[in-house]
Each structure stands twice: as C-alpha cells, then as structure tokens.
Design a protein around this motif. Structure first.
Motif, short mmCIF file in Angstrom:
data_model
loop_
_atom_site.label_atom_id
_atom_site.label_comp_id
_atom_site.label_asym_id
_atom_site.label_seq_id
_atom_site.Cartn_x
_atom_site.Cartn_y
_atom_site.Cartn_z
N TYR A 63 105.75 -8.65 68.05
CA TYR A 63 104.37 -8.28 67.73
C TYR A 63 104.26 -7.94 66.25
O TYR A 63 105.12 -7.28 65.67
N GLU A 67 97.68 -7.39 65.02
CA GLU A 67 97.31 -8.32 66.08
C GLU A 67 96.65 -7.56 67.23
O GLU A 67 96.87 -6.37 67.43
N SER A 70 95.76 -7.07 73.21
CA SER A 70 95.63 -7.89 74.42
C SER A 70 96.61 -9.05 74.46
O SER A 70 96.84 -9.64 75.52
N ARG A 71 97.21 -9.38 73.31
CA ARG A 71 98.14 -10.50 73.25
C ARG A 71 99.56 -10.09 73.61
O ARG A 71 100.44 -10.93 73.75
N VAL A 85 104.76 -10.70 71.76
CA VAL A 85 103.50 -11.40 71.96
C VAL A 85 103.78 -12.74 72.61
O VAL A 85 104.78 -13.39 72.28
N ASP A 87 102.90 -16.45 72.74
CA ASP A 87 102.23 -17.52 72.00
C ASP A 87 101.96 -18.70 72.93
O ASP A 87 102.72 -18.95 73.87
#
Length: 310
Positions: A63, A67, A70-71, A85, A87
């Motif tokens: 992370y 950013e 929520s990702r 995170v 992707d």
C-alpha cells in the motif's frame, strides 16, 4: 577495507567533453546490438498483461500513502505485518520509465569481458525500449526524454542519450506520475542501505520497480594477485594492495553480502531484482525482466556463478 566501489580496477576520467564524445560514439553500436537482441527475443514476448482498472486480478503490492483504503486487501494483509493493495489488469498503454547509470564506474571492462558495463547497460535499455514500444507502451527516461508512444521510441531514446549531460546517481523522478513502471540499470556498488535510501521513496509513491545490476566478471571473482593499485573512478581515491590475493576472500564476502542485502530489500519493497554479467548474454536480463513485467517471474537465486559465456 575500502568500499565495494573502490575494490575495482578502474581508469578515472575528469574530461567531461571526451566522456560525452565517447558515449556518442558508443550509442549507435549499442542501438544495432539492441535491435538484434530485441528481434531474437520478441517472438516469445507476447502482449503482456497490464495493471490498472480491468476486472481480472493482477497482483498484490504494498500500500502506498495516499491511496484509497478501499483498495486494501485485508485478507492478504492479515498474513504478515504489511498492508497490501489488490491491483487489477488493464488494457490501455501506460508508461515504462527506463534509466541506465552512465557514471564513470560503468566504463569498466576487464580482460574477462567483451564489453564494458556501460555498453551492456545501454544495450539492455535500448532493447527494452524497442520491445516495449512494439507492444504499445509509452517509453520515457527521467531527465533525458519525456514519455513517447512510438514505434521508433528506441531510436529517439538513443539520440536523447547521445546529447544528455553527464550525470551521477539516480535520476530525478519528480516528473513521474501515476502507476508507472520504472526499470533502473546500473552496477549499484554502493552499500545496500545507501541504494535503498534513494529507491524506497519511489516504491512508497506506488511505482512498480525493477532493478538490473550489471557486473563485470572481475568484480565477482577478483582475479588480481601481487602488487595491484585500485582506483575509485568517482573520487580518484587509490588503494594499493601489496598482495591482492590476500584480500580476495574479504572482498568477495563483502561483495556478495551487498548483493544479497540489496536483493532482499528490493523484494520487501515489492520490486524485482536481477543481475547480468558482461560475459553472459544480455538477453538473459531481458527475459528475466519480461517475466516480472508479465507477472510470471522466473525463480533465480543469488548464487555465485561458476562460469560465463560470451
């Protein structure tokens, strides 16, 4: 004991003009070799999957500050002490930034190698530009060339390099925005902590990075014996060893510890790390980096090689 960068036999140069002229003479031959290598490997380099807004899973990565929360993939993050995170794949072209170290230490070429480290770095850089541009990627070089999406991106990059000012150290990356890839090519002979102090901020900004270390075989094997003078190409400092063979073991332990530490630190950052000796094929590095770009990295341990090939 002097630093790793100093235990390499070198010829220092302070003549900026002659240095620029030598590079300008070198680049065209490197461009020819880069195209040859690109044509050799491109048959197996099919359109690569790309990271972005598509629906399919692409990869987990650390992370980056700023950013959206929520990702974050909390299930993957719960496995260890890092936050990851998720992707996803994308279809549109994005930017791949290429950079090669052209500082004086890269001019080194021992009698065990056919090309200098600088020549090998330029060939790999231009070959990557050739292959990636054919795949529709935007190619840029920080501080030297703005990103372009063109089939002749490699030629344009070669021209820009020929006219680039002399520079040392990692490039200014302030102009890089978004989820780009950056490929750094050099000898990285500084201590691993010093290198990571410059690289880690790029990873925290969300850049997906790949590091290619270029090494002359003499830098790994330290074949020197008897009275030998070593000169640091960056500072001109000298070290005279009365019996060079007596420091071989100490040097090799420091050299391999540096590479091991750098590789481990880069992997913790989520970056890839490969190395290429100048008595090995340049295509080996291209195939390795392609594996990381395509999401299918080949397993490669950092081990002492037993030999090389031209």
């Amino acid at each position: 004991m002097a630093s790793i960068g100093q235990i390499v036999e070198q010829t220092p140069t302070n003549d900026v003009l002659s240095r620029a002229q030598a590079r300008a003479m070198l680049v065209p031959d490197c461009m020819v070799e880069a195209k040859r290598i690109a044509n050799t490997v491109i048959a197996g380099w099919h359109g690569r999957r790309k990271r972005g807004i598509g629906e399919n899973f692409w990869q987990f990565r650390p992370y980056a500050e700023g950013e959206s929360l929520s990702r974050i993939d909390w299930r993957r993050s719960a496995r260890d002490d890092h936050t990851y995170v998720r992707d996803r794949e994308w279809e549109a072209a994005h930017t791949v930034w290429l950079w090669a170290d052209l500082s004086p230490s890269m001019m080194y070429k021992s009698t065990l190698a056919q090309v200098s480290k600088e020549s090998r770095a330029l060939v790999i850089m231009l070959a990557l530009a050739e292959i990636l541009s054919r795949s529709g990627e935007r190619i840029g070089c920080p501080g030297i060339m703005e990103p372009v999406s063109s089939r002749n991106a490699a030629e344009r990059l070669a021209t820009a390099i020929m006219h680039a000012p002399q520079a040392t150290g990692l490039p200014d990356t302030a102009m890089i925005r978004g989820q780009s890839d950056i490929i750094l090519i050099g000898d990285f002979l500084d201590e691993a902590d010093a290198v990571m102090n410059r690289i880690a901020p790029l990873g925290r900004r969300g850049l997906r990075g790949h590091v290619i270390e270029i090494a002359d075989p003499a830098e790994e094997t330290f074949p020197y014996s008897g009275r030998t003078e070593f000169v640091d190409p960056e500072t001109g400092e000298k070290l005279v060893a009365g019996r060079a063979e007596n420091i071989r073991d100490l040097y090799q332990r420091a050299y391999w510890a540096r590479r091991q530490a750098l590789g481990e630190a880069l992997r913790r950052l989520g970056w890839s790390f490969v190395f290429n000796r100048t008595d090995h094929l340049a295509s080996e590095a291209l195939v390795a980096v392609h594996g990381y770009l395509s999401g299918m990295p080949a397993q490669r341990a950092i081990e002492r090689p037993t030999g090389g090939k031209a």
